[in-house]
Design a protein around this motif. Structure first.
Motif, PDB file in Angstrom:
ATOM      1  N   LEU A 113       0.898  -1.129   0.289  1.00  0.00           N
ATOM      2  CA  LEU A 113       0.088   0.083  -0.047  1.00  0.00           C
ATOM      3  C   LEU A 113       0.898   1.328  -0.146  1.00  0.00           C
ATOM      4  CD1 LEU A 113      -3.306   0.657   1.323  1.00  0.00           C
ATOM      5  CD2 LEU A 113      -1.637   2.167   2.222  1.00  0.00           C
ATOM      6  N   ALA A 114       1.940   1.305   0.943  1.00  0.00           N
ATOM      7  CA  ALA A 114       2.614   2.465   0.843  1.00  0.00           C
ATOM      8  C   ALA A 114       3.562   2.750  -0.538  1.00  0.00           C
ATOM      9  CB  ALA A 114       3.661   2.373   1.855  1.00  0.00           C
ATOM     10  N   ASP A 115       3.964   1.737  -1.198  1.00  0.00           N
ATOM     11  CA  ASP A 115       4.425   1.691  -2.592  1.00  0.00           C
ATOM     12  C   ASP A 115       3.359   2.247  -3.472  1.00  0.00           C
ATOM     13  OD1 ASP A 115       6.836   0.785  -1.532  1.00  0.00           O
ATOM     14  OD2 ASP A 115       6.673  -1.207  -2.352  1.00  0.00           O
ATOM     15  N   LEU A 116       2.418   1.788  -3.416  1.00  0.00           N
ATOM     16  CA  LEU A 116       1.434   2.367  -4.534  1.00  0.00           C
ATOM     17  C   LEU A 116       1.054   3.878  -3.968  1.00  0.00           C
ATOM     18  CD1 LEU A 116      -1.300  -0.825  -4.487  1.00  0.00           C
ATOM     19  CD2 LEU A 116       0.458   0.037  -6.444  1.00  0.00           C
TER      20      LEU A 116
ATOM     21  N   PRO B 123       0.262  -5.537  -7.919  1.00  0.00           N
ATOM     22  CA  PRO B 123      -1.032  -5.126  -7.288  1.00  0.00           C
ATOM     23  C   PRO B 123      -2.398  -5.426  -7.970  1.00  0.00           C
ATOM     24  CG  PRO B 123      -0.222  -3.119  -8.376  1.00  0.00           C
ATOM     25  CD  PRO B 123       0.625  -4.247  -8.523  1.00  0.00           C
ATOM     26  N   ALA B 124      -2.267  -5.987  -9.260  1.00  0.00           N
ATOM     27  CA  ALA B 124      -3.693  -5.877  -9.937  1.00  0.00           C
ATOM     28  C   ALA B 124      -4.670  -7.074  -9.234  1.00  0.00           C
ATOM     29  CB  ALA B 124      -3.180  -6.500 -11.418  1.00  0.00           C
ATOM     30  N   PRO B 125      -4.144  -8.200  -8.768  1.00  0.00           N
ATOM     31  CA  PRO B 125      -5.312  -9.159  -8.301  1.00  0.00           C
ATOM     32  C   PRO B 125      -6.012  -8.384  -6.900  1.00  0.00           C
ATOM     33  CG  PRO B 125      -3.183 -10.121  -8.715  1.00  0.00           C
ATOM     34  CD  PRO B 125      -2.792  -8.734  -8.875  1.00  0.00           C
TER      35      PRO B 125
ATOM     36  N   ALA C   1       6.239   4.460  -5.844  1.00  0.00           N
ATOM     37  CA  ALA C   1       7.379   3.561  -5.898  1.00  0.00           C
ATOM     38  C   ALA C   1       7.038   2.175  -6.654  1.00  0.00           C
ATOM     39  CB  ALA C   1       7.908   3.248  -4.417  1.00  0.00           C
ATOM     40  N   ALA C   2       8.103   1.562  -7.085  1.00  0.00           N
ATOM     41  CA  ALA C   2       7.547   0.492  -7.730  1.00  0.00           C
ATOM     42  C   ALA C   2       7.480  -0.911  -6.783  1.00  0.00           C
ATOM     43  CB  ALA C   2       9.106  -0.149  -8.569  1.00  0.00           C
TER      44      ALA C   2
END
Length: 411
Positions: A364-367, A377-379, A371-372
């Motif tokens: 969640l923090a990367d999104l 994360p798609a599923p 950040a990469a």
């Protein structure tokens, strides 16, 4: 100064998201209507498992979390000090056993599939299984040892993560009920309404666990997350070698993956640092009905004694239950909600939230920061059909405890 992010819910998932966001340099406030980590997290066993998940997105998340947990806990001990960061981390491994001839082939096939995904799943014979667990039933027909399985104390883990948020300048407020989301002039999240007034912020993360569907509906962006109830028995303290690791019958995997609303029980037995033995597990979709059903407890006890006959004369100190956040496709809901900019979700982990929390917070923090991400994360997207197409929250599953004074659904 207003926070960048308000995290609603101070269970293990909310704590992990708040910690990861604060580690990324964001100002974070965590709001919790009750005591910290007092809901689903307090009713958990503390499992950090890879053994019960088939190859796919949830196993990928579990493996990432299993790698991250020890690194994260070591960093928090360095940051906070060992006493403030004690979580009873125990990489003791797990053992899955078959007790009938019919269960041997499915257990072997499941383990083989996991090995193709990178999980260490070691097939062992019944004699070796009894070497690992001397009190195990003689009825074992096959077994798989999972050395990567681990355990921690879930309330200690959550409060350690929240202590890190505070140490970095964030706020953690217990006893504060969120009753709605404030939208700004651009129809974005501009803050939250609480029973103590409004709080401006740039974004909100829905970490309300079994109540996440109710919170999302109140925000005008419903997702299908429903409660699924589970019960656990706790024995009196026993010698430490009575049960050495997490041990469960092969039918547990099927119960975890099932979407059946009716009661399901499977045999799960494991020790704790305090010497008690936890006995599970049950799953049933009964809304927020907290009635203790004696027949469920009897079934759990009967199956546990069949797996570990030594438990037959051991007193049970207590039983407790909790509601776990259930999504129809058995995948967590993690990410931004496209219908309301500034609304994020991290929920739907059902009984795996403790184990999946570390990687969930990081994802969640990367999104959030751009950040990469380590994982695709798609599923887990909140707008996937399985979660959005059924996103109608029935009044029968909304707890009265989450209804605000003005009739708004609260977190």
């Amino acid at each position: 100064m207003s926070p960048d992010v308000v995290v609603v819910g101070a269970g293990i998932i909310g704590a992990a998201c708040a910690e990861a966001l604060s580690a990324a340099g964001l100002r974070v406030t965590v709001l919790e209507r009750g005591a910290l980590a007092s809901g689903t997290t307090a009713a958990g066993e503390g499992n950090v498992l890879v053994s019960d998940k088939a190859p796919g997105p949830e196993l990928d998340l579990a493996r990432a979390s299993r790698r991250r947990w020890p690194r994260l806990l070591a960093a928090l001990r360095e940051e906070l000090g060992p006493r403030a960061a004690e979580t009873e981390w125990d990489p003791k491994g797990g053992l899955v056993v078959a007790t009938t001839a019919e269960a041997v082939a499915p257990l072997a096939e499941f383990a083989a599939a996991q090995r193709t995904a990178g999980v260490r799943a070691d097939r062992i014979d019944p004699a070796r299984a009894r070497d690992l667990e001397p009190h195990l039933t003689r009825q074992v027909t096959a077994a798989v040892h999972y050395p990567e399985d681990a355990q921690l104390q879930p309330v200690l883990a959550a409060t350690t993560l929240l202590a890190a948020v505070r140490a970095r300048g964030g706020e953690v407020r217990a006893g504060t009920t969120v009753t709605g989301v404030v939208r700004d002039a651009g129809d974005r999240v501009g803050g939250v309404r609480t029973d103590r007034g409004s709080l401006a912020c740039g974004a909100v993360v829905n970490c309300c666990g079994p109540w996440a569907g109710s919170f999302a509906a109140a925000a005008g962006a419903p997702v299908t997350v429903l409660p699924r109830r589970g019960m656990i028995l706790v024995t009196a303290p026993l010698p430490p070698d009575t049960v050495r690791r997490k041990v469960y019958d092969a039918d547990y995997v099927g119960a975890v993956a099932s979407g059946d609303a009716e009661l399901q029980t499977s045999t799960v037995v494991e020790s704790t640092r305090a010497g008690t033995v936890l006995i599970g597990s049950s799953r049933e979709r009964v809304g927020f009905d907290g009635t203790v059903r004696v027949e469920v407890l009897r079934e759990l006890a009967r199956k546990a004694v069949a797996l570990f006959p030594v438990l037959a004369d051991v007193p049970v100190m207590r039983a407790y239950g909790g509601f776990r956040p259930y999504a129809p496709d058995h995948l967590p809901v993690i990410g931004a909600d496209p219908r309301l900019p500034g609304l994020w979700h991290a929920t739907g982990h059902e009984g795996a939230g403790i184990g999946l929390a570390a990687a969930t917070g990081r994802l969640l923090a990367d999104l959030f920061t751009g950040a990469a991400p380590e994982l695709d994360p798609a599923p887990f997207r909140p707008d996937r059909p399985a979660v959005m197409s059924q996103a109608v929250i029935s009044p029968a599953v909304i707890s009265p405890a989450v209804t605000g004074p003005d009739g708004e659904t609260a977190a």
